[in-house]
Design an enzyme around this catalytic site. Structure first.
Site, PDB file in Angstrom:
ATOM      1  N   ASP A  24       0.828  -1.208   0.000  1.00  0.00           N
ATOM      2  CA  ASP A  24       0.000   0.000   0.000  1.00  0.00           C
ATOM      3  C   ASP A  24       0.867   1.265   0.000  1.00  0.00           C
ATOM      4  O   ASP A  24       1.969   1.258   0.548  1.00  0.00           O
ATOM      5  CB  ASP A  24      -0.934  -0.027   1.231  1.00  0.00           C
ATOM      6  CG  ASP A  24      -2.068   0.978   1.102  1.00  0.00           C
ATOM      7  OD1 ASP A  24      -2.416   1.358  -0.036  1.00  0.00           O
ATOM      8  OD2 ASP A  24      -2.619   1.381   2.145  1.00  0.00           O
ATOM      9  N   ARG A  37      -1.343   9.189  -9.843  1.00  0.00           N
ATOM     10  CA  ARG A  37      -1.294   7.968  -9.025  1.00  0.00           C
ATOM     11  C   ARG A  37      -0.685   6.796  -9.789  1.00  0.00           C
ATOM     12  O   ARG A  37      -0.004   5.944  -9.206  1.00  0.00           O
ATOM     13  CB  ARG A  37      -2.710   7.559  -8.584  1.00  0.00           C
ATOM     14  CG  ARG A  37      -3.407   8.553  -7.667  1.00  0.00           C
ATOM     15  CD  ARG A  37      -4.830   8.070  -7.358  1.00  0.00           C
ATOM     16  NE  ARG A  37      -4.802   6.737  -6.795  1.00  0.00           N
ATOM     17  CZ  ARG A  37      -4.594   6.463  -5.513  1.00  0.00           C
ATOM     18  NH1 ARG A  37      -4.413   7.447  -4.660  1.00  0.00           N
ATOM     19  NH2 ARG A  37      -4.585   5.217  -5.086  1.00  0.00           N
ATOM     20  N   ASN A  72     -11.012  -2.675  -4.901  1.00  0.00           N
ATOM     21  CA  ASN A  72     -10.306  -1.752  -5.792  1.00  0.00           C
ATOM     22  C   ASN A  72     -11.025  -1.552  -7.131  1.00  0.00           C
ATOM     23  O   ASN A  72     -10.724  -0.602  -7.865  1.00  0.00           O
ATOM     24  CB  ASN A  72      -8.855  -2.213  -6.038  1.00  0.00           C
ATOM     25  CG  ASN A  72      -7.943  -2.066  -4.836  1.00  0.00           C
ATOM     26  OD1 ASN A  72      -6.992  -2.833  -4.662  1.00  0.00           O
ATOM     27  ND2 ASN A  72      -8.212  -1.081  -3.981  1.00  0.00           N
ATOM     28  N   SER A 200      -7.862  -4.826   5.234  1.00  0.00           N
ATOM     29  CA  SER A 200      -8.460  -4.556   3.916  1.00  0.00           C
ATOM     30  C   SER A 200      -8.840  -5.833   3.145  1.00  0.00           C
ATOM     31  O   SER A 200      -8.547  -5.952   1.950  1.00  0.00           O
ATOM     32  CB  SER A 200      -7.528  -3.669   3.072  1.00  0.00           C
ATOM     33  OG  SER A 200      -7.236  -2.462   3.742  1.00  0.00           O
TER      34      SER A 200
HETATM   35  C1  IPE Z   1      -5.188  -2.702   0.034  1.00  0.00           C
HETATM   36  O1  IPE Z   1      -4.936  -1.363  -0.207  1.00  0.00           O
HETATM   37  C2  IPE Z   1      -5.265  -3.450  -1.255  1.00  0.00           C
HETATM   38  C3  IPE Z   1      -4.008  -3.629  -1.964  1.00  0.00           C
HETATM   39  C4  IPE Z   1      -2.811  -3.271  -1.533  1.00  0.00           C
HETATM   40  C5  IPE Z   1      -4.098  -4.286  -3.239  1.00  0.00           C
HETATM   41  P1  IPE Z   1      -6.136  -0.301  -0.291  1.00  0.00           P
HETATM   42  O2  IPE Z   1      -5.505   1.018  -0.503  1.00  0.00           O
HETATM   43  O3  IPE Z   1      -7.118  -0.729  -1.299  1.00  0.00           O
HETATM   44  O4  IPE Z   1      -6.784  -0.419   1.138  1.00  0.00           O
HETATM   45  P2  IPE Z   1      -7.664   0.616   1.957  1.00  0.00           P
HETATM   46  O5  IPE Z   1      -8.680   1.186   1.000  1.00  0.00           O
HETATM   47  O6  IPE Z   1      -6.737   1.678   2.438  1.00  0.00           O
HETATM   48  O7  IPE Z   1      -8.245  -0.182   3.066  1.00  0.00           O
HETATM   49  C1  IPE Z   2      -1.719   0.220  -3.260  1.00  0.00           C
HETATM   50  O1  IPE Z   2      -1.481   1.586  -3.328  1.00  0.00           O
HETATM   51  C2  IPE Z   2      -1.910  -0.386  -4.623  1.00  0.00           C
HETATM   52  C3  IPE Z   2      -3.287  -0.804  -4.886  1.00  0.00           C
HETATM   53  C4  IPE Z   2      -4.262  -0.799  -4.038  1.00  0.00           C
HETATM   54  C5  IPE Z   2      -3.565  -1.270  -6.219  1.00  0.00           C
HETATM   55  P1  IPE Z   2      -2.669   2.641  -3.276  1.00  0.00           P
HETATM   56  O2  IPE Z   2      -3.060   2.962  -4.670  1.00  0.00           O
HETATM   57  O3  IPE Z   2      -3.762   2.169  -2.403  1.00  0.00           O
HETATM   58  O4  IPE Z   2      -1.923   3.863  -2.620  1.00  0.00           O
HETATM   59  P2  IPE Z   2      -2.494   4.872  -1.535  1.00  0.00           P
HETATM   60  O5  IPE Z   2      -2.983   4.067  -0.382  1.00  0.00           O
HETATM   61  O6  IPE Z   2      -3.595   5.636  -2.201  1.00  0.00           O
HETATM   62  O7  IPE Z   2      -1.316   5.724  -1.185  1.00  0.00           O
HETATM   63 MG    MG Z   3      -4.121   2.410  -0.414  1.00  0.00          MG
END
Ligand code: IPE
Ligand code: IPE
Ligand code: MG
Length: 246
Positions: A24, A37, A72, A200
């Site tokens: 994450d 992003r 996601n 998550s």
């Molecule tokens: C968890 O990250 C899922 C992955 C790393 C694939 P998220 O960014 O989706 O989790 P939340 O929304 O902060 O719980």
């Molecule tokens: C994790 O990084 C990757 C996926 C969930 C695919 P994020 O995209 O959730 O990154 P943050 O949490 O917004 O920084």
């Molecule tokens: Mg995230």
């Protein structure tokens, strides 16, 4: 590849058999740099490569990476599309190295929700590495722990209904043979980058006794050095599994 003693687990160290990672923080990494992003996800792919190489080198048998959750799918279409394309490119660019290093590629999650061209690449990668046994890389894609558990329940209910299973035989051991992870040991160590104290919807059943490690490091910044530090921390932990220490 680096081989300083300080970055390699010492002889006799207790290595986890299975390391799982919630990768994450890609979006925040990009935001800090005023980038899109998607740039964060692209940079995150370098950390994925580092983790695969490091785990292979030090002898971790199972590495499970949470790359895309069932939740996601609710992200903007453009981000989802970019992630799917990145996954496909990643498989294409890394597959040969994994074959050469005897790494088996496995995907867990709702494959049928993924774009068709990605599914084709995944199935090909799984087929071509099916006989590799130095390490197994499990990619969790369109994965959700709750869906996985519900799917296992439905499958068992079907068996009971057809007379293929007996209600009294439904034990935890029987149940977990119906999960995506049927042939995979439970994670010994679960790492979450990005600093959030939550699961998550990742491997809900399987992490019952995993050692948890949360770091505020954003995934694209996660390094081999920090991973080694986490492994030495893991080494110092006492896993009691509900018993008293002797
Ligand atoms: C968890 O990250 C899922 C992955 C790393 C694939 P998220 O960014 O989706 O989790 P939340 O929304 O902060 O719980
Ligand atoms: C994790 O990084 C990757 C996926 C969930 C695919 P994020 O995209 O959730 O990154 P943050 O949490 O917004 O920084
Ligand atoms: Mg995230």
């Amino acid at each position: 590849m680096k081989s300083e003693v300080s970055e390699t687990p010492y002889a006799g160290a207790r290595l986890p058999l299975h390391v799982a990672v919630i990768m994450d923080g890609n979006g925040r990494w990009a935001k800090k740099r005023m980038l899109n992003r998607v740039k964060g996800h692209e940079k995150g792919a370098d950390a994925v490569r580092m983790m695969i190489r490091t785990c292979r080198e030090i002898g971790i048998r199972h590495l499970t990476l949470y790359a895309f959750s069932t939740e996601n799918w609710q992200r903007p279409k453009t981000e989802v599309k970019a992630l799917m394309e990145l996954l496909k490119r990643f498989l294409a660019s890394e597959k040969q190295e994994m074959i050469d290093n005897h790494i088996r590629i496995n995907v867990i999650g709702e494959l049928d929700r993924l774009p068709e061209d990605l599914v084709v690449s995944i199935k090909k990668a799984m087929d071509e590495t099916a006989d590799k046994n130095a390490m197994q890389l499990n990619l969790a894609l369109s994965y959700g722990g709750r869906s996985e558990i519900a799917m296992a329940c439905a499958e068992i209910a079907r068996k009971v209904k057809n007379g293929e299973a007996d209600i009294h035989a439904i034990t935890p051991e029987y149940f977990e043979r119906h999960l995506y992870t049927a042939d995979i040991p439970d994670p010994d160590l679960l790492i979450r980058t990005g600093g959030e104290y939550r699961i998550s919807n990742f491997l809900l059943w399987q992490i019952a006794y995993s050692e948890l490690f949360i770091t505020s490091t954003l995934w694209p910044d996660f390094s081999r050095k920090e991973f080694m530090e986490i492994l030495s921390d893991y080494n110092r932990r006492e896993r009691r599994f509900g018993r008293v220490d002797d």
